[in-house]
Write a protein that holds these residues in place. Structure first.
Motif, PDB file in Angstrom:
ATOM      1  N   ASP A 209      77.235  81.937  77.381  1.00  0.00           N
ATOM      2  CA  ASP A 209      77.892  82.329  76.218  1.00  0.00           C
ATOM      3  C   ASP A 209      79.172  81.770  75.922  1.00  0.00           C
ATOM      4  OD1 ASP A 209      77.862  84.179  73.995  1.00  0.00           O
ATOM      5  OD2 ASP A 209      78.919  86.034  74.912  1.00  0.00           O
ATOM      6  N   MET A 210      79.055  80.278  76.032  1.00  0.00           N
ATOM      7  CA  MET A 210      80.442  79.446  75.867  1.00  0.00           C
ATOM      8  C   MET A 210      80.942  79.546  74.357  1.00  0.00           C
ATOM      9  SD  MET A 210      79.091  76.408  78.255  1.00  0.00           S
ATOM     10  CE  MET A 210      80.383  75.396  78.082  1.00  0.00           C
ATOM     11  N   VAL A 211      79.747  79.162  73.381  1.00  0.00           N
ATOM     12  CA  VAL A 211      80.414  79.200  72.066  1.00  0.00           C
ATOM     13  C   VAL A 211      78.927  79.862  71.218  1.00  0.00           C
ATOM     14  CG1 VAL A 211      80.553  77.426  70.021  1.00  0.00           C
ATOM     15  CG2 VAL A 211      81.196  76.804  72.459  1.00  0.00           C
ATOM     16  N   ARG A 212      79.491  80.697  70.214  1.00  0.00           N
ATOM     17  CA  ARG A 212      78.685  81.315  69.078  1.00  0.00           C
ATOM     18  C   ARG A 212      78.900  80.680  67.864  1.00  0.00           C
ATOM     19  NH1 ARG A 212      79.936  87.471  70.814  1.00  0.00           N
ATOM     20  NH2 ARG A 212      79.175  87.238  73.027  1.00  0.00           N
ATOM     21  N   ILE A 213      77.992  80.868  67.068  1.00  0.00           N
ATOM     22  CA  ILE A 213      78.299  80.571  65.566  1.00  0.00           C
ATOM     23  C   ILE A 213      79.228  81.531  64.983  1.00  0.00           C
ATOM     24  CG2 ILE A 213      77.084  80.334  63.212  1.00  0.00           C
ATOM     25  CD1 ILE A 213      74.591  79.272  64.457  1.00  0.00           C
ATOM     26  N   GLY A 214      80.210  80.856  64.445  1.00  0.00           N
ATOM     27  CA  GLY A 214      81.423  81.667  63.823  1.00  0.00           C
ATOM     28  C   GLY A 214      82.472  81.827  64.749  1.00  0.00           C
ATOM     29  N   ASP A 215      82.477  81.190  65.893  1.00  0.00           N
ATOM     30  CA  ASP A 215      83.482  81.056  66.858  1.00  0.00           C
ATOM     31  C   ASP A 215      84.681  80.197  66.368  1.00  0.00           C
ATOM     32  OD1 ASP A 215      82.524  82.919  68.595  1.00  0.00           O
ATOM     33  OD2 ASP A 215      82.203  81.700  70.265  1.00  0.00           O
ATOM     34  N   TRP A 216      85.799  80.228  66.641  1.00  0.00           N
ATOM     35  CA  TRP A 216      86.841  79.513  66.204  1.00  0.00           C
ATOM     36  C   TRP A 216      87.139  78.745  67.688  1.00  0.00           C
ATOM     37  CZ3 TRP A 216      92.822  81.114  65.447  1.00  0.00           C
ATOM     38  CH2 TRP A 216      93.625  80.121  65.646  1.00  0.00           C
ATOM     39  N   ILE A 229      79.920  76.339  62.485  1.00  0.00           N
ATOM     40  CA  ILE A 229      79.022  76.772  61.571  1.00  0.00           C
ATOM     41  C   ILE A 229      77.541  76.574  61.930  1.00  0.00           C
ATOM     42  CG2 ILE A 229      80.706  76.600  59.820  1.00  0.00           C
ATOM     43  CD1 ILE A 229      79.677  73.941  58.925  1.00  0.00           C
ATOM     44  N   GLU A 230      77.430  75.565  62.809  1.00  0.00           N
ATOM     45  CA  GLU A 230      75.701  75.262  63.414  1.00  0.00           C
ATOM     46  C   GLU A 230      75.903  74.350  64.637  1.00  0.00           C
ATOM     47  OE1 GLU A 230      72.590  72.004  61.579  1.00  0.00           O
ATOM     48  OE2 GLU A 230      73.878  73.005  60.084  1.00  0.00           O
ATOM     49  N   ILE A 231      74.894  75.069  65.519  1.00  0.00           N
ATOM     50  CA  ILE A 231      74.829  74.536  66.754  1.00  0.00           C
ATOM     51  C   ILE A 231      73.189  73.965  66.814  1.00  0.00           C
ATOM     52  CG2 ILE A 231      74.771  75.060  69.321  1.00  0.00           C
ATOM     53  CD1 ILE A 231      76.577  77.159  68.808  1.00  0.00           C
ATOM     54  N   ASN A 232      73.215  72.537  66.827  1.00  0.00           N
ATOM     55  CA  ASN A 232      71.958  72.051  66.987  1.00  0.00           C
ATOM     56  C   ASN A 232      71.666  71.311  68.119  1.00  0.00           C
ATOM     57  OD1 ASN A 232      71.287  72.439  64.194  1.00  0.00           O
ATOM     58  ND2 ASN A 232      72.379  70.785  63.399  1.00  0.00           N
ATOM     59  N   LEU A 233      70.449  70.641  68.594  1.00  0.00           N
ATOM     60  CA  LEU A 233      70.194  70.192  69.688  1.00  0.00           C
ATOM     61  C   LEU A 233      70.934  68.924  70.066  1.00  0.00           C
ATOM     62  CD1 LEU A 233      67.957  70.396  71.725  1.00  0.00           C
ATOM     63  CD2 LEU A 233      66.658  68.477  70.734  1.00  0.00           C
ATOM     64  N   ALA A 234      71.546  68.270  69.162  1.00  0.00           N
ATOM     65  CA  ALA A 234      72.418  66.995  69.216  1.00  0.00           C
ATOM     66  C   ALA A 234      73.714  67.193  68.872  1.00  0.00           C
ATOM     67  CB  ALA A 234      71.745  65.800  68.515  1.00  0.00           C
ATOM     68  N   THR A 235      73.955  68.216  67.944  1.00  0.00           N
ATOM     69  CA  THR A 235      75.454  68.145  67.194  1.00  0.00           C
ATOM     70  C   THR A 235      75.980  69.673  67.100  1.00  0.00           C
ATOM     71  OG1 THR A 235      74.759  67.949  65.215  1.00  0.00           O
ATOM     72  CG2 THR A 235      75.427  65.876  66.269  1.00  0.00           C
ATOM     73  N   VAL A 236      77.272  69.799  67.276  1.00  0.00           N
ATOM     74  CA  VAL A 236      77.465  71.090  66.973  1.00  0.00           C
ATOM     75  C   VAL A 236      78.729  70.978  65.397  1.00  0.00           C
ATOM     76  CG1 VAL A 236      79.374  73.103  67.526  1.00  0.00           C
ATOM     77  CG2 VAL A 236      77.683  72.018  69.126  1.00  0.00           C
ATOM     78  N   LYS A 237      78.470  71.389  64.417  1.00  0.00           N
ATOM     79  CA  LYS A 237      79.290  71.283  63.276  1.00  0.00           C
ATOM     80  C   LYS A 237      80.484  72.251  63.100  1.00  0.00           C
ATOM     81  CE  LYS A 237      75.855  69.059  60.533  1.00  0.00           C
ATOM     82  NZ  LYS A 237      75.148  69.212  59.134  1.00  0.00           N
ATOM     83  N   VAL A 238      81.691  71.796  63.066  1.00  0.00           N
ATOM     84  CA  VAL A 238      82.846  72.753  63.185  1.00  0.00           C
ATOM     85  C   VAL A 238      83.406  72.439  61.754  1.00  0.00           C
ATOM     86  CG1 VAL A 238      85.145  73.328  64.081  1.00  0.00           C
ATOM     87  CG2 VAL A 238      83.184  72.561  65.505  1.00  0.00           C
TER      88      VAL A 238
END
Length: 418
Positions: A209-216, A229-238
């Motif tokens: 539970d390190m990062v969730r969508i919506g976390d700052w 805003i998005e957690i994918n297999l290869a990237t995390v979008k902030v």
């Protein structure tokens, strides 16, 4: 069904022969008309099957309470399933139509089989997309990296699908194909290195539970400071606070350091930790007349009376010579100012009184004595938090002269001119 297909596509050849046409000409002529008939029948079957499946799916979606079937309609799952019915009919009809053309029968049979495999993979993808959208509507799953897990499943399915296509296209036994894939697994690992690392990181992120969508989150290495805003297999979008978007490799969340502000947002307040620097030369003992003037400050009046009586009583009992101010116990302008800030913070409406609140001295520096405010604002929203902090320090800066203190300012001659 096989008998019906034979009946549809086998009656033309005898008719052409009875007309006196040659064997070869009758064969090619019947093939030509059979292909035309097949195209019309396949298209007609597709139109009917699509109408039936889409209508049934729409009716079911309207009559059920669950959102999952609505998402199946949105992702056009029924439309893609409708393609399977005419494809299956074509797959069964090709051996009959091309009975006398073995090479083309094998070629088109493989082509249709490959298209069926690709279509099945696409149908599975639409189902998983619907499942992803459905889980995101459920609060306990909305902040989980569902995209990553679905992408992993689809990668595995695509690998099996490609293996089936290769085995069908080149008539390779599936066991032999798996053996070949095992031999080149090292190459596959190198090619999909980021994907594998991303999958491992996604699992770690979900389990811990390190990062969730919506976390700052804040990650200085990548210049990220905003909401996930998005957690994918290869990237995390902030999405940063300046409305730019930063893309971070997923595996960096497990290998690099980053700051997650979720704990602060879930707490009862957001920390204010800021200091001003008081010029050391302006700190001194207070005279009685100065104390009388400062007693006019409402927040200090009761404190000065109590503290002054305590200090005078101590000096009198210990027969302290007050001819020199340094003897005995004394009140200082910095101490009174620090007490004033503490009292001001206690009555300020925007701070959480149930959390730690203090004004403290920090280690003296070559520039002076830092005086730090440590408190927590009730409102954690960025703009309101900044307003509260600025409002407090506006008052602090304006209060400094009342205590005959000075804030350190860099001498003009030391400022580097552009």
């Amino acid at each position: 069904m096989n008998k019906l297909i034979h009946l549809i596509f086998s009656f033309l050849y005898p008719i052409f022969r009875n007309w006196g046409l040659s064997r070869n000409f009758s064969t090619y002529l019947s093939l030509f008309f059979n292909i035309i008939v097949l195209c019309f029948l396949a298209y007609g079957i597709y139109i009917v099957s699509r109408f039936v499946l889409v209508t049934i799916m729409a009716v079911v979606a309207q009559r059920t309470k669950t959102k999952f079937d609505d998402l199946l309609v949105t992702n056009k799952t029924a439309k893609y399933i409708a393609y399977l019915v005419p494809l299956f009919f074509v797959f069964k009809s090709v051996p009959v139509i091309l009975d006398k053309f073995e090479y083309w029968e094998d070629f088109f049979g493989k082509l249709v089989g490959i298209y069926i495999i690709l279509l099945l993979l696409w149908i599975i993808r639409t189902i998983f997309n619907s499942l992803r959208d459905y889980l995101k509507l459920i609060p306990r799953y909305s902040d989980k990296p569902i995209d990553s897990f679905i992408q992993v499943i689809m990668i595995v399915l695509w690998m099996f699908g490609i293996a089936l296509i290769i085995s069908k296209l080149f008539d390779i036994d599936q066991k032999e194909l798996l053996t070949i894939l095992g031999a080149v697994s090292a190459v596959i690992i190198l090619i999909f290195r980021d994907t594998i690392l991303g999958f491992v990181a996604s699992v770690q992120v979900a389990i811990n539970d390190m990062v969730r969508i919506g976390d700052w989150i804040t990650m200085d290495r990548y210049g990220a400071d905003g909401d996930v805003i998005e957690i994918n297999l290869a990237t995390v979008k902030v999405r940063n606070f300046d409305n730019t978007t930063t893309t971070i490799p997923t595996y960096s969340l497990s290998s690099d350091s980053f700051q997650n502000w979720r704990g602060m947002l879930n707490s009862d307040g957001r920390r204010i930790k800021r200091h001003i620097i008081i010029k050391a030369s302006s700190i001194r003992f207070m005279q009685d007349q100065e104390l009388i003037n400062l007693k006019r400050i409402d927040l200090l009046s009761a404190y000065i009376d109590t503290r002054k009586a305590e200090v005078d009583n101590y000096n009198r009992n210990h027969k302290i010579d007050k001819g020199i101010a340094i003897n005995g116990r004394n009140l200082t302008n910095l101490g009174l100012f620090r007490k004033y800030i503490t009292q001001y913070l206690q009555q300020y409406p925007g701070l959480n009184k149930d959390m730690l609140m203090l004004c403290r001295q920090l280690q003296p520096t070559p520039y002076g004595v830092p005086l730090e405010v440590y408190a927590f604002s009730k409102d954690k929203r960025f703009e309101n938090y900044e307003y509260i902090m600025s409002d407090i320090f506006d008052h602090i800066f304006a209060s400094v002269p009342y205590f005959d203190l000075e804030i350190f300012v860099m001498p003009t001659e030391n400022i580097v001119k552009p």
